[in-house]
Write a protein that holds these residues in place. Structure first.
Motif, PDB file in Angstrom:
ATOM      1  N   TYR A  40      -0.663  -0.620 -14.572  1.00 41.45           N
ATOM      2  CA  TYR A  40      -0.246   0.774 -14.735  1.00 41.45           C
ATOM      3  C   TYR A  40       0.924   0.801 -15.696  1.00 41.45           C
ATOM      4  CZ  TYR A  40      -3.110   2.266 -10.796  1.00 41.45           C
ATOM      5  OH  TYR A  40      -4.163   2.529  -9.963  1.00 41.45           O
ATOM      6  N   GLU A  41       1.032   1.860 -16.450  1.00 40.01           N
ATOM      7  CA  GLU A  41       2.118   2.005 -17.410  1.00 40.01           C
ATOM      8  C   GLU A  41       2.801   3.348 -17.210  1.00 40.01           C
ATOM      9  OE1 GLU A  41       0.599   1.423 -21.331  1.00 40.01           O
ATOM     10  OE2 GLU A  41      -0.340  -0.479 -20.825  1.00 40.01           O
ATOM     11  N   ASP A  42       3.945   3.518 -17.873  1.00 35.99           N
ATOM     12  CA  ASP A  42       4.640   4.800 -17.843  1.00 35.99           C
ATOM     13  C   ASP A  42       3.670   5.907 -18.226  1.00 35.99           C
ATOM     14  OD1 ASP A  42       7.040   3.636 -17.148  1.00 35.99           O
ATOM     15  OD2 ASP A  42       7.746   3.470 -19.210  1.00 35.99           O
ATOM     16  N   GLY A  43       3.845   7.055 -17.623  1.00 34.93           N
ATOM     17  CA  GLY A  43       2.991   8.195 -17.928  1.00 34.93           C
ATOM     18  C   GLY A  43       1.883   8.397 -16.915  1.00 34.93           C
ATOM     19  N   VAL A  44       1.585   7.363 -16.116  1.00 34.17           N
ATOM     20  CA  VAL A  44       0.596   7.497 -15.053  1.00 34.17           C
ATOM     21  C   VAL A  44       1.317   8.062 -13.834  1.00 34.17           C
ATOM     22  CG1 VAL A  44      -0.957   6.245 -13.508  1.00 34.17           C
ATOM     23  CG2 VAL A  44      -0.790   5.581 -15.916  1.00 34.17           C
ATOM     24  N   ALA A  45       0.752   9.082 -13.251  1.00 32.95           N
ATOM     25  CA  ALA A  45       1.390   9.718 -12.098  1.00 32.95           C
ATOM     26  C   ALA A  45       1.207   8.873 -10.839  1.00 32.95           C
ATOM     27  CB  ALA A  45       0.797  11.100 -11.870  1.00 32.95           C
ATOM     28  N   PRO A  46       2.263   8.742 -10.042  1.00 28.25           N
ATOM     29  CA  PRO A  46       2.102   8.045  -8.757  1.00 28.25           C
ATOM     30  C   PRO A  46       1.234   8.879  -7.814  1.00 28.25           C
ATOM     31  CG  PRO A  46       4.330   8.913  -8.988  1.00 28.25           C
ATOM     32  CD  PRO A  46       3.623   9.196 -10.272  1.00 28.25           C
ATOM     33  N   LEU A  47       0.763   8.242  -6.770  1.00 30.58           N
ATOM     34  CA  LEU A  47      -0.027   8.945  -5.763  1.00 30.58           C
ATOM     35  C   LEU A  47       0.799  10.051  -5.121  1.00 30.58           C
ATOM     36  CD1 LEU A  47      -1.640   5.880  -3.954  1.00 30.58           C
ATOM     37  CD2 LEU A  47      -2.733   7.384  -5.627  1.00 30.58           C
ATOM     38  N   THR A  48       0.148  11.122  -4.750  1.00 30.37           N
ATOM     39  CA  THR A  48       0.814  12.183  -4.005  1.00 30.37           C
ATOM     40  C   THR A  48       0.998  11.725  -2.557  1.00 30.37           C
ATOM     41  OG1 THR A  48      -1.248  13.232  -3.287  1.00 30.37           O
ATOM     42  CG2 THR A  48      -0.299  13.956  -5.429  1.00 30.37           C
ATOM     43  N   HIS A  49       1.802  12.441  -1.818  1.00 29.55           N
ATOM     44  CA  HIS A  49       2.011  12.129  -0.400  1.00 29.55           C
ATOM     45  C   HIS A  49       0.672  12.153   0.336  1.00 29.55           C
ATOM     46  CE1 HIS A  49       3.381  12.593   3.774  1.00 29.55           C
ATOM     47  NE2 HIS A  49       4.464  11.964   3.369  1.00 29.55           N
ATOM     48  N   GLU A  50      -0.168  13.128   0.048  1.00 30.15           N
ATOM     49  CA  GLU A  50      -1.461  13.250   0.719  1.00 30.15           C
ATOM     50  C   GLU A  50      -2.389  12.081   0.356  1.00 30.15           C
ATOM     51  OE1 GLU A  50       0.018  15.769  -1.067  1.00 30.15           O
ATOM     52  OE2 GLU A  50       0.776  16.773   0.724  1.00 30.15           O
ATOM     53  N   GLN A  51      -2.432  11.712  -0.914  1.00 30.08           N
ATOM     54  CA  GLN A  51      -3.255  10.578  -1.325  1.00 30.08           C
ATOM     55  C   GLN A  51      -2.788   9.292  -0.649  1.00 30.08           C
ATOM     56  OE1 GLN A  51      -2.496  11.168  -5.522  1.00 30.08           O
ATOM     57  NE2 GLN A  51      -4.659  11.656  -5.911  1.00 30.08           N
ATOM     58  N   ALA A  52      -1.469   9.120  -0.581  1.00 30.76           N
ATOM     59  CA  ALA A  52      -0.905   7.935   0.067  1.00 30.76           C
ATOM     60  C   ALA A  52      -1.255   7.913   1.554  1.00 30.76           C
ATOM     61  CB  ALA A  52       0.605   7.885  -0.142  1.00 30.76           C
ATOM     62  N   GLN A  53      -1.190   9.051   2.205  1.00 36.99           N
ATOM     63  CA  GLN A  53      -1.544   9.128   3.631  1.00 36.99           C
ATOM     64  C   GLN A  53      -3.003   8.748   3.854  1.00 36.99           C
ATOM     65  OE1 GLN A  53       0.351   9.134   6.041  1.00 36.99           O
ATOM     66  NE2 GLN A  53       1.719  10.874   6.197  1.00 36.99           N
ATOM     67  N   ASP A  54      -3.888   9.183   2.967  1.00 36.78           N
ATOM     68  CA  ASP A  54      -5.310   8.845   3.089  1.00 36.78           C
ATOM     69  C   ASP A  54      -5.528   7.335   2.984  1.00 36.78           C
ATOM     70  OD1 ASP A  54      -5.967  11.507   3.396  1.00 36.78           O
ATOM     71  OD2 ASP A  54      -6.634  11.777   1.312  1.00 36.78           O
ATOM     72  N   LEU A  55      -4.855   6.697   2.026  1.00 37.97           N
ATOM     73  CA  LEU A  55      -4.991   5.248   1.869  1.00 37.97           C
ATOM     74  C   LEU A  55      -4.300   4.495   2.998  1.00 37.97           C
ATOM     75  CD1 LEU A  55      -4.554   4.978  -1.987  1.00 37.97           C
ATOM     76  CD2 LEU A  55      -6.608   4.413  -0.677  1.00 37.97           C
ATOM     77  N   LEU A  56      -3.182   5.022   3.480  1.00 34.51           N
ATOM     78  CA  LEU A  56      -2.458   4.395   4.588  1.00 34.51           C
ATOM     79  C   LEU A  56      -3.345   4.285   5.823  1.00 34.51           C
ATOM     80  CD1 LEU A  56       0.427   3.334   5.288  1.00 34.51           C
ATOM     81  CD2 LEU A  56       0.871   5.604   6.236  1.00 34.51           C
TER      82      LEU A  56
END
Length: 109
Positions: free
Chosen positions: A12-28
């Protein structure tokens, strides 16, 4: 086992958005229940416990092998019978799929 263990990390490089809280919760939800998401959704953390120092270091070494193969490295805090593992994708300032892929592989240890 989670299908995350079958995946591999990608750069991943600069400019790529991190996961949202909701996306992170789904993967968690695909990880062991001892993983937790930071309030700002920028890190996932789990503390692993062991019977002794030898087992702790064996875990750290196995985790280092995973990190090397995936080219994605956690923050580790190591004590006599514990290891705190924290994942975050520093290049994007938050969480990415890579963090969850490696966490799932650490769960497999």
């Amino acid at each position: 086992m989670s299908d995350l263990t079958q995946r591999h990390c990608t750069p991943y490089e600069d400019g790529v958005a991190p996961l949202t809280h909701e996306q992170a919760q789904d993967l968690l939800a695909q990880l062991h229940t001892d993983w937790s998401l930071s309030a700002d959704a920028k890190e996932i953390v789990r503390e692993f416990r062991f019977a002794n120092y030898y087992e702790t270091i064996a875990f750290v070494n196995a985790g280092a092998w995973i990190s090397h193969r995936e080219d994605h490295h956690p923050n580790l805090e190591v004590g006599y019978n514990r290891c705190r593992v924290g994942y975050s994708t520093h290049a994007i300032g938050g969480l990415s799929d890579n963090d969850f892929i490696c966490a799932a592989k650490m769960d497999g240890l």
